[in-house]
Structures are given as structure tokens and as C-alpha cells.
Design a protein around this motif. Sequence first.
Motif, mmCIF file in Angstrom:
data_model
loop_
_atom_site.group_PDB
_atom_site.id
_atom_site.type_symbol
_atom_site.label_atom_id
_atom_site.label_comp_id
_atom_site.label_asym_id
_atom_site.label_seq_id
_atom_site.Cartn_x
_atom_site.Cartn_y
_atom_site.Cartn_z
ATOM 1 N N ILE A 29 59.664 30.672 72.056
ATOM 2 C CA ILE A 29 58.388 31.110 72.615
ATOM 3 C C ILE A 29 58.676 31.673 74.007
ATOM 4 C CG2 ILE A 29 57.678 28.973 73.784
ATOM 5 C CD1 ILE A 29 54.835 29.593 72.470
ATOM 6 N N GLU A 83 50.503 25.855 70.213
ATOM 7 C CA GLU A 83 50.777 27.279 70.074
ATOM 8 C C GLU A 83 51.891 27.483 69.049
ATOM 9 O OE1 GLU A 83 49.365 29.922 71.245
ATOM 10 O OE2 GLU A 83 47.950 29.014 72.667
ATOM 11 N N GLN A 132 56.447 33.869 69.392
ATOM 12 C CA GLN A 132 55.474 34.814 69.934
ATOM 13 C C GLN A 132 55.593 34.856 71.454
ATOM 14 O OE1 GLN A 132 51.293 33.819 69.766
ATOM 15 N NE2 GLN A 132 51.696 31.623 69.681
ATOM 16 N N LEU A 147 53.410 34.951 74.893
ATOM 17 C CA LEU A 147 52.108 34.606 75.446
ATOM 18 C C LEU A 147 51.986 35.201 76.838
ATOM 19 C CD1 LEU A 147 51.891 30.777 74.613
ATOM 20 C CD2 LEU A 147 51.124 32.702 73.206
ATOM 21 N N VAL A 171 45.916 31.187 78.280
ATOM 22 C CA VAL A 171 46.444 32.293 77.474
ATOM 23 C C VAL A 171 45.399 33.392 77.350
ATOM 24 C CG1 VAL A 171 47.332 32.971 75.217
ATOM 25 C CG2 VAL A 171 47.953 30.746 76.173
ATOM 26 N N GLN A 225 46.584 36.567 76.077
ATOM 27 C CA GLN A 225 47.086 37.439 75.027
ATOM 28 C C GLN A 225 48.215 36.756 74.281
ATOM 29 O OE1 GLN A 225 48.434 41.305 76.276
ATOM 30 N NE2 GLN A 225 48.370 42.155 74.228
ATOM 31 N N ARG A 226 48.222 36.943 72.960
ATOM 32 C CA ARG A 226 49.288 36.444 72.098
ATOM 33 C C ARG A 226 49.883 37.624 71.355
ATOM 34 N NH1 ARG A 226 45.159 32.772 72.141
ATOM 35 N NH2 ARG A 226 45.755 30.588 72.589
#
Length: 605
Positions: A496, A569, A573, A575, A583, A585-586
Motif C-alpha cells: 500500500i 483499507e 492501491q 491512497l 483518505v 482518493q483511492r
Amino acid sequence: MTPSLLKIFLVFLLLAGTLLPAQSHAYRKKHRAPAKPVAPAQPVTPLRFEDVAAKAGLTSALTCGSDEKRYIMEALCGGVAFFDYDNDGWADILLVGGSKLEAVKSPATADCAQFETRLYHNNHNGTFTDVTARSGLNPRPCRWGFGVAVGDYDNDGHDDLYITYLDGGALFHNNGDGTFTDVTAKAGVDNGGQWGTSAAFGDYDNDGHLDLYVANYVSLDLNNLPPFGSSVFCQYRGIPVSCGPRGLKGGRDHLYRNNGDGTFTDVTEKMGIDPDSYYGLGVIWADFENHGCDDLYVADDSSASLMYHNDCQGHLTEVGTQAGVAYSEDGREQAGMGVDVADFDHDGWPDLAKTNFSDDANNLYHNDGTGEFTDEQAASGFGPVSIPFLGFGLKFFDYDNDGWADIFVANGHVNPQVDQKAFGVSYAERYLLFHNLHGKFQEVGLQAGDAFLGKQVARGTAVADFNNNGGLDLLASRLGATPHLLKNSSTRGHWIRIKTVGTRSNRDGYGARVEISAGGVAQEAEVRANCSYLSASDARVHFGLGEAAKVDSIIVRWPSGTVDTVRNEAADQDLVMREGAGVVQRVPAPKPSGRAKSGTKKRPR
């Protein structure tokens, strides 16, 4: 145990059980139990890095003086940077240009184009486009470049650049349209015409504006350079070589405080920075004490390295000797080059690594959590391998995403003349790659592919996932050659990555502490870009997760004191976390595609 003693003991346990939960975060970190020992694992297979520089379009070779390296500045070029200059979520590349002595002495007749700093746009498909021509990053006359620092000094949402030169430094404002403007004179950060090496942005007073530290090396008169091999300071094992740094006057480092209005104030004298003008090469801001503000470490060549304690009220005090990071274990001055910081053993405290000259081990300073460090270069397995090598670029990075920070070292001697003798050292040297076996290191470079088998004269080093596929890649400059762009094709675990956007804190979030918990393992890292040698890496904080398919919690402790927490989460991805909002935006790992069209949605800034 007598009944009375047993009663006292039980009362003690009861009190401890009620008091400990109320202790502060800093206290818990200080008394955190060390990571449990784990049986050493074998290197992940397959382990592979592939040089894709030519395929990617990185075709510009680095010129740094003559091939003979008759003068000291000819051996030390090579700053590189991964940074997202256009905020499209993909790491672009900057290669600082060098020069030759005759070009800087006679700039009116020099062909400056061959020495230019190059800016490459990431096309989102594994290739880069050279966009140097319209960038504004090469003002005339010719200048001999060395290092680069990346940071959004004016909090406008676009990362700016500070480039160091043989004759000073320059601040380039990012205009947000692919161009940069030289604002050095207005900002007041020309470095006094000194030869600057590494530089770093960091908000030492936590006022929300990035300050600037510039490491300076030696003071040179280009019209009166010390002749090659002319004194005891121009010899290496009895053979004539370039002179210095010993025997030459050092250059005093500079600290510039950001005034918040586009200008800086030189606070070098006020803050007692580098009063003895040591030979500065590497610099990094890091919160070594977990106290909420960044301290500073400077790797010096042939002189004591410096550590500045920050009292979190805007004052810095040099404590390198007391902290145990100024000299070698046996009290010798070392020739420090590159520096980086990571919690390599998961005990909650940021540790420090430094590369050194050949015939000396690289340092791995373990943070003991008391304001002092212990050099574990030998016990960890990191140092002994390095003794024949001369290290420059240095990066902690988790190449296999197992949650433990590995280390890359770029090597290369400064004197081509060593190849004349059988010293056991050579001018060109192979890269070193250290696999972290839960706090111990195994050198696995010879298993990492052809680029690691060959010998290089390498210098600056940076890390980023340039193709956004979850694997951290490497960028290394090479004297007299094109750079290496080493794509990570190793078997990897989940991951991540967090991009921080400050609001009360500086816009980049430099100095923010990111803590995650996944699969029963806690990890921590600080947001920064500027480290290694002359270089800057992607500031997004990357965590390997191993087999964990989700992250249980993410906590961001901002320099302002704001704390943001998110839970549950998914792995794999990117973040974007904005201060005070969590957060925003993902972005799951994208599939490679063609070049982004104009109008492509950009990441929040």
C-alpha cells in the motif's frame, strides 16, 4: 515469596495495569518491545532487476570533467530525482547535468547543451519523453551541476526544485504547466556562490513552510587548482591522484528559513550550523527522537559527521559525538557520502545508514531510543561486505514487499588510477543489494540480474515505483554513461502507498509520520524526498504487506499535531490522504496504458 511481598507485587501489577494505558504515544514508543527474533529466511526468488533505461528513453550520458579525474569535482557529479512535476500520479525523472572545467571557465564559447540537466516526463507506459527544451531548467551560461532537492516551498501544490552547482545554487519554481522559473535572487538562496552538494527541504520549525539545508564541500579557485598528485593530500596508497578534500578549505553549509512569502532568511550563523566548515556530502531531515519535529544529519567527508537535535521550538543543537554518529566505532573520522533513514528492525525508532570510502565499512546506526545510536554494521551483516567498495547512493526500500526495509548501495571509486595497481579495489564497482532478514542483512546483489553483475562508476540514487505496479524501482547515475533505470521484476508481496497532502502542515507533508498495521505487523515511516547522495526519491510512503490483503489501520501524525486515522483499507492501491480529511482518493494499481492525454484527471494537491 512471603505473603506481604506477594501482596505488594499484586498491588504493583494492578497499578501498572491502570497507569500504562494512559501513557503518552511517545512514552509507549520509547518503551516498545523490540521485534521478536525470526529465523533467517532465504532471499525471495526469483529476484530480478532489469535495466530498462534505453527502452524507456533515458539516453543522456552524464559528463563530469575529464576521464582522468584530475580534480576533485570531476568525481562527484550525479544527482537524480524521481518526482511528479505535473501531478498526474506518475513519477517523472530529473538528471542533474555536469560539465567540464574548460566549459565553466569559458562559458561564452562552450556547448552547454551537452551538459544540460534533463527532465523526463513519464508516459505511463514504461517510457519517458525528454521535455527539457521548454522546462526552463538550464539558464545560461553553463553551470556545473551536482545535487537536487525536491519540495513545494510555496505550498501551491506543485513540487519545486533546488539544484546545487559548483558556483552556488538555484531555486526553480514549478509553474504548473511543465515549466520552471529561476527565482533564486528573489528567494535569497544562492548559497553564497559555494560548491553545493546534497540539499534537503524540511520544516524544522513546523510552521507549515519548507526550509532548506544545503551541504557544501570545498572552496575552490578554478584558476588556481591544486596540481594533480602534488602533495600528501594528492596521493592514494602511494599513487598520484586528484587533491582533496583534506588539504583544501571546507565550504560552510547553509540553513535557510522559509519566511512564507517566497523568500528565505539565512539562519546559518544564528543556528550555529557547521561552524568549522566540514566537507559536506549527504544530508537528511528525520525525527530521530519521535518527538514531533525533524532533527538533521549531515554526512561529512574526511571529517566528523554532524547531527542536530531539534528542541521543537525552532532551535538546533549539534550532538553528533554524544549520539555516537560522528565517528566510526573506533573513533575515526570517516569519508561519509550517502545517507538514508528507516526503522530496519521494527522497534519503532528510525535508524540511520551511511556509505563511506573504500577500506572502511558502511555504517548502520541503530537508534537505541535514548538519544544515542549503536553502529550495528558488523552485527547486522551490512558493513563488512562494503569494505572494498566506495559507496555513494544509498536507499532503504522494500524490494520484495515483505514489510522489511532492504538496502541498495551504488558504488564507484573516485580515482581511476586505482586500476593501475592490484589494491583489491577498482574504479568501477558492482552494486550491492542487502535483503533484510528481520533485522539482519544478506547481500544478494549477485542474484539480482545482469545490471548487478556488471561494474559501474555510480553516484546518485533514487527510488520510485515508476510504472505504478507495486514494485519499487531504482534510478542510479553513472559517470560518463547513461543512467541505470532498474525495473523491479522480483516476486513480491502485497503493498500500500500513501501520498500526503498537508493543509496546516507543509503541503508535501514532509515530516509526517505514517503508521500502519497489517497482518499483525506494525510499520512506521516518515514522509520525505531528499536523501541518498545528491538525490531525491518519490515522497509517497510505500509499505510492503507480505501476504496481508488488507491494512487494518493507517495513522498519519502530521507536523502540525493533527492526527488522521483510517481503517480497513484494501492492499495494492495508492491512497491520497489530506490533513484533517483522511483518505480523499483511492487509486488501485493501474494497468499500463498509452500516454495520458491532455485533460487526464490529476491527483489532489
